[in-house]
Scaffold this active site. Structure first.
Site, PDB file in Angstrom:
ATOM      1  N   GLY A   1       1.087  11.199  27.205  1.00  0.00           N
ATOM      2  CA  GLY A   1       1.310  11.859  25.921  1.00  0.00           C
ATOM      3  C   GLY A   1       0.333  12.998  25.740  1.00  0.00           C
ATOM      4  O   GLY A   1      -0.169  13.244  24.635  1.00  0.00           O
TER       5      GLY A   1
ATOM      6  N   ARG B   1       0.798  16.905  23.252  1.00  0.00           N
ATOM      7  CA  ARG B   1       0.927  17.079  21.797  1.00  0.00           C
ATOM      8  C   ARG B   1      -0.130  16.229  21.080  1.00  0.00           C
ATOM      9  O   ARG B   1      -0.638  15.249  21.625  1.00  0.00           O
ATOM     10  CB  ARG B   1       2.325  16.657  21.319  1.00  0.00           C
ATOM     11  CG  ARG B   1       3.452  17.453  21.932  1.00  0.00           C
ATOM     12  CD  ARG B   1       4.807  16.911  21.542  1.00  0.00           C
ATOM     13  NE  ARG B   1       5.103  17.099  20.130  1.00  0.00           N
ATOM     14  CZ  ARG B   1       6.160  16.578  19.509  1.00  0.00           C
ATOM     15  NH1 ARG B   1       7.015  15.823  20.180  1.00  0.00           N
ATOM     16  NH2 ARG B   1       6.365  16.810  18.236  1.00  0.00           N
TER      17      ARG B   1
ATOM     18  N   GLY C   1      -4.018  29.713  29.166  1.00  0.00           N
ATOM     19  CA  GLY C   1      -4.543  30.824  29.951  1.00  0.00           C
ATOM     20  C   GLY C   1      -5.009  30.374  31.321  1.00  0.00           C
ATOM     21  O   GLY C   1      -4.307  29.656  32.028  1.00  0.00           O
TER      22      GLY C   1
ATOM     23  N   VAL D   1       6.762   6.173  29.920  1.00  0.00           N
ATOM     24  CA  VAL D   1       5.744   5.207  30.343  1.00  0.00           C
ATOM     25  C   VAL D   1       6.185   3.764  30.144  1.00  0.00           C
ATOM     26  O   VAL D   1       5.595   2.845  30.726  1.00  0.00           O
ATOM     27  CB  VAL D   1       4.400   5.428  29.604  1.00  0.00           C
ATOM     28  CG1 VAL D   1       3.800   6.778  29.950  1.00  0.00           C
ATOM     29  CG2 VAL D   1       4.551   5.236  28.098  1.00  0.00           C
TER      30      VAL D   1
ATOM     31  N   ASN E   1      -2.679   7.433  26.134  1.00  0.00           N
ATOM     32  CA  ASN E   1      -2.553   7.997  24.794  1.00  0.00           C
ATOM     33  C   ASN E   1      -1.128   7.945  24.243  1.00  0.00           C
ATOM     34  O   ASN E   1      -0.933   8.083  23.034  1.00  0.00           O
ATOM     35  CB  ASN E   1      -3.048   9.449  24.812  1.00  0.00           C
ATOM     36  CG  ASN E   1      -2.792  10.166  23.513  1.00  0.00           C
ATOM     37  OD1 ASN E   1      -3.453   9.911  22.515  1.00  0.00           O
ATOM     38  ND2 ASN E   1      -1.808  11.060  23.509  1.00  0.00           N
TER      39      ASN E   1
ATOM     40  N   TYR F   1       3.283  -1.422  14.873  1.00  0.00           N
ATOM     41  CA  TYR F   1       2.223  -0.525  15.340  1.00  0.00           C
ATOM     42  C   TYR F   1       0.880  -1.255  15.410  1.00  0.00           C
ATOM     43  O   TYR F   1       0.167  -1.187  16.422  1.00  0.00           O
ATOM     44  CB  TYR F   1       2.129   0.684  14.402  1.00  0.00           C
ATOM     45  CG  TYR F   1       1.157   1.744  14.848  1.00  0.00           C
ATOM     46  CD1 TYR F   1       1.499   2.655  15.836  1.00  0.00           C
ATOM     47  CD2 TYR F   1      -0.105   1.849  14.263  1.00  0.00           C
ATOM     48  CE1 TYR F   1       0.609   3.644  16.246  1.00  0.00           C
ATOM     49  CE2 TYR F   1      -1.003   2.829  14.666  1.00  0.00           C
ATOM     50  CZ  TYR F   1      -0.640   3.720  15.647  1.00  0.00           C
ATOM     51  OH  TYR F   1      -1.526   4.701  16.052  1.00  0.00           O
TER      52      TYR F   1
ATOM     53  N   ALA G   1       0.314  -4.451  15.629  1.00  0.00           N
ATOM     54  CA  ALA G   1       0.349  -5.471  16.673  1.00  0.00           C
ATOM     55  C   ALA G   1       0.127  -4.846  18.048  1.00  0.00           C
ATOM     56  O   ALA G   1      -0.619  -5.384  18.881  1.00  0.00           O
ATOM     57  CB  ALA G   1       1.686  -6.210  16.642  1.00  0.00           C
TER      58      ALA G   1
ATOM     59  N   LYS H   1      -1.459  -2.103  18.786  1.00  0.00           N
ATOM     60  CA  LYS H   1      -2.808  -1.561  18.922  1.00  0.00           C
ATOM     61  C   LYS H   1      -3.854  -2.662  19.046  1.00  0.00           C
ATOM     62  O   LYS H   1      -4.828  -2.529  19.792  1.00  0.00           O
ATOM     63  CB  LYS H   1      -3.119  -0.632  17.737  1.00  0.00           C
ATOM     64  CG  LYS H   1      -2.265   0.629  17.715  1.00  0.00           C
ATOM     65  CD  LYS H   1      -2.432   1.418  18.999  1.00  0.00           C
ATOM     66  CE  LYS H   1      -1.565   2.649  19.085  1.00  0.00           C
ATOM     67  NZ  LYS H   1      -1.762   3.406  20.334  1.00  0.00           N
TER      68      LYS H   1
ATOM     69  N   ILE I   1      -6.196  10.926  11.718  1.00  0.00           N
ATOM     70  CA  ILE I   1      -6.489  12.179  12.407  1.00  0.00           C
ATOM     71  C   ILE I   1      -5.369  13.168  12.107  1.00  0.00           C
ATOM     72  O   ILE I   1      -4.193  12.804  12.081  1.00  0.00           O
ATOM     73  CB  ILE I   1      -6.595  11.968  13.934  1.00  0.00           C
ATOM     74  CG1 ILE I   1      -7.574  10.830  14.252  1.00  0.00           C
ATOM     75  CG2 ILE I   1      -7.021  13.252  14.627  1.00  0.00           C
ATOM     76  CD1 ILE I   1      -9.001  11.055  13.809  1.00  0.00           C
TER      77      ILE I   1
END
Length: 246
Positions: free
Chosen positions: A13, A16, A52, A65, A91, A156, A158, A160, A189
């Site tokens: 991931g 982004r 760049g 994944v 991630n 979510y 669970a 984590k 975040i």
């Protein structure tokens, strides 16, 4: 701040949100980075173009994944091209929020499959490569939500919390080979993952944060790089919260 020259890094991931910031931080520190993504070709290519000169050390890889066969194929290609792996950052993650009594089986399974099973599949193959080199760093991007829980996030939270437990077990299995396995647990975040939260909810969440703001992607990337560094060699099986004191 950190030196990752000549190191090979995988960030799932990695094109982004927080993953994008982590990828860029490793590139700036001299690493060669393989950033994986699941679907958005445009976002991935635009990110690479925006880098760049740094883009020459970034390889993009598109796969799911949560598909063990796709993960295995990815690692076969990775080993052929690079031969060694130093850092894996798990991630990849999604949210599909709803109250538990209204949550569909599909939404439960999808979040667990990507957030938890995806981390396991990626780590499983990474460890095989790291074992041969007797060195490695795995960082699983968990969440403070796995500890405190948030309304509407049974799936979510669970996934984590389980990432943390999985990391502790893996750390015990591979520590003698010079491999560490840790977690970074961000709070709120500023990324697209929380961009869909209602304004009133955002206001309430910020009140719960002692620093009275949401974190920046760079705050998380620096924590990841610390745990991925050679200097963090005696830290394993633990979690670093980046939450502003939440």
């Amino acid at each position: 701040m950190f030196n990752f020259e000549n190191q090979k890094v995988i960030v799932t991931g990695g094109t982004r949100g927080i993953g994008k910031g982590i990828t860029e931080a490793f590139l700036k520190s001299g690493a060669t980075v393989v950033a994986t993504y699941a679907s958005n070709d445009q976002a991935a290519n635009e990110f690479k173009e925006s880098l760049g000169v740094l883009s020459k050390n970034l390889i993009l890889s598109k796969f799911d994944v949560s598909d063990p066969k796709a993960v295995e194929a990815f690692y076969q290609n990775f080993e052929k091209e690079f031969g060694e792996l130093h850092v894996l950052v798990n991630n990849s993650g999604i949210r599909k929020d709803n109250l538990a009594m209204m949550m569909s089986d599909e939404d439960w399974n999808k979040v667990i499959d990507i957030n938890l099973s995806g981390s396991f599949y990626m780590a499983k193959h990474a460890l095989k490569l790291m074992m041969s080199g007797r060195y490695g760093r795995i960082i699983n991007m968990s969440s403070v939500g796995g500890t405190i829980g948030l309304s509407g996030q049974s799936n979510y939270a669970a996934s984590k919390a389980a990432q943390v437990a999985m990391s502790k077990s893996m750390a015990k299995e591979v520590g003698k080979k010079g491999i560490t396995v840790n977690n970074v647990c961000p709070g709120f975040i500023e990324t697209e993952l929380i961009a869909d939260l209602p304004a009133e909810q955002v206001k309430e969440y910020k009140k719960q944060v002692p620093l009275r703001r949401f974190g920046k992607v760079e705050d998380v990337a620096h924590a990841v790089q610390f745990l991925a560094s050679k200097e963090a060699s005696y830290i394993t099986g633990t979690s670093l919260e980046v939450t502003g004191g939440l």
